[in-house]
Design an enzyme around this catalytic site. Structure first.
Site, PDB file in Angstrom:
ATOM      1  CG  HIS A  68      -1.803   1.090   1.427  1.00 46.93           C
ATOM      2  ND1 HIS A  68      -2.479   1.319   2.607  1.00 46.93           N
ATOM      3  CD2 HIS A  68      -2.172   2.093   0.586  1.00 46.93           C
ATOM      4  CE1 HIS A  68      -3.223   2.407   2.474  1.00 46.93           C
ATOM      5  NE2 HIS A  68      -3.039   2.901   1.275  1.00 46.93           N
ATOM      6  CG  MET A 138      -7.618   4.258   2.456  1.00 51.46           C
ATOM      7  SD  MET A 138      -6.572   2.923   3.082  1.00 51.46           S
ATOM      8  CE  MET A 138      -6.259   3.451   4.778  1.00 51.46           C
ATOM      9  CG  ASP A 176      -5.657  -0.376   5.250  1.00 55.42           C
ATOM     10  OD1 ASP A 176      -5.547  -0.602   6.466  1.00 55.42           O
ATOM     11  OD2 ASP A 176      -4.718   0.034   4.539  1.00 55.42           O
ATOM     12  N   GLY A 177      -8.252  -0.219   7.827  1.00 58.95           N
ATOM     13  CA  GLY A 177      -8.378   0.769   8.891  1.00 58.95           C
ATOM     14  C   GLY A 177      -9.473   0.408   9.862  1.00 58.95           C
ATOM     15  N   GLY A 178      -9.074   0.106  11.096  1.00 55.98           N
ATOM     16  CA  GLY A 178     -10.060  -0.213  12.125  1.00 55.98           C
ATOM     17  C   GLY A 178     -10.788  -1.525  11.890  1.00 55.98           C
ATOM     18  N   GLY A 198      -4.207  -4.406  11.255  1.00 60.27           N
ATOM     19  CA  GLY A 198      -2.925  -4.174  11.910  1.00 60.27           C
ATOM     20  C   GLY A 198      -3.020  -4.476  13.382  1.00 60.27           C
TER      21      GLY A 198
END
Ligand code: DX5
Ligand code: ZN
Length: 225
Positions: A68, A138, A176-178, A198
């Site tokens: 990314h 995102m 992607d994210g949370g 992550g």
């Protein structure tokens, strides 16, 4: 990926950068994707890693490297990422020159991804849908791990899924994210099939079990459709 299949892509941004090979080994039993967050300090206010680190990781892993590129000028580095062992590169639509970047990625033998920030309209990606392998929507503003999922992106996922189905395009939707179990299920129901996680993977005691739990939550949501 086959229709209905899901993948979790653990983001090494949340791993211990002094122990990256161990982080790859920890998730390898649970998934064959790894998400590599490249930040240039311009497109996002943070710096991470570049092709030399990807090349080192490649020696420790046969996973599919989903890179990314949160960069203002990714075109300068695509070849270096390919040579380092990247399988897929995702560039952001906000930086422009999208058509040329996609052409260059394919020329280099990279799978091509296009990312949209949470407040970027889907319309900007529509001219490129047929040429993409991955559309990254995102669900946080890029730059940092550990942020809260932005639920107002869910209708954009649904709209993207409809366009892709209507056109019969091969591109799959990544979020992607949370992302953790609950948000993976929510976005899977909306049409996402690749789930970057992550902190929900590497901040847990057992990263492989956490990866499997996210995949199971997403798969269950897909089966309920
Ligand atoms: C954010 C990165 C993400 C990040 C996700 O800018 O693109 O890949 O690592 O981290 P979590 O899953 O903790 O939100
Ligand atoms: Zn990312």
């Amino acid at each position: 990926m086959h229709p209905g299949e899901v993948r979790v892509a653990p983001s090494i941004l949340s791993a211990d950068f002094g122990e990256l090979a161990a982080a790859l080994a920890a998730v390898a039993p649970a998934t064959d994707w790894v998400h590599v967050d490249v930040m240039d300090g311009h497109f996002v206010p943070n710096l991470t890693l570049g092709p030399p680190v990807v090349a080192s990781l490649r020696r420790h892993s046969s996973a599919f490297f989903d890179c990314h590129l949160m960069m203002t000028d990714p075109g300068e580095y695509l070849e270096a990422f390919r040579e380092a062992g990247a399988d897929l590169a995702t560039v952001h639509v906000e930086i422009g020159a999208t058509a040329a970047l996609i052409t260059e990625m394919h020329r280099l033998g990279l799978r091509a991804g296009l990312a949209l920030n949470p407040d970027t309209p889907l319309e900007l990606a529509l001219p490129f849908i047929d040429d993409l392998d991955l559309l990254l929507l995102m669900t946080v503003f890029p730059g940092f791990a550990g942020q809260s999922f932005i639920s107002s992106v869910v209708p954009k996922i649904q709209a993207a899924e409809r366009v892709i189905a209507l056109r019969g395009a091969r591109c799959c939707i990544e979020v992607d994210g949370g992302i953790a179990e609950e948000t993976a299920a929510l976005t899977a129901a909306a049409g996402a099939r690749v789930f970057v996680a992550g902190s929900a993977v590497f901040n847990r005691d057992d990263p492989a079990a956490a990866t499997r739990a996210i995949a199971a939550a997403a798969s269950a949501a897909v089966r309920r459709q």
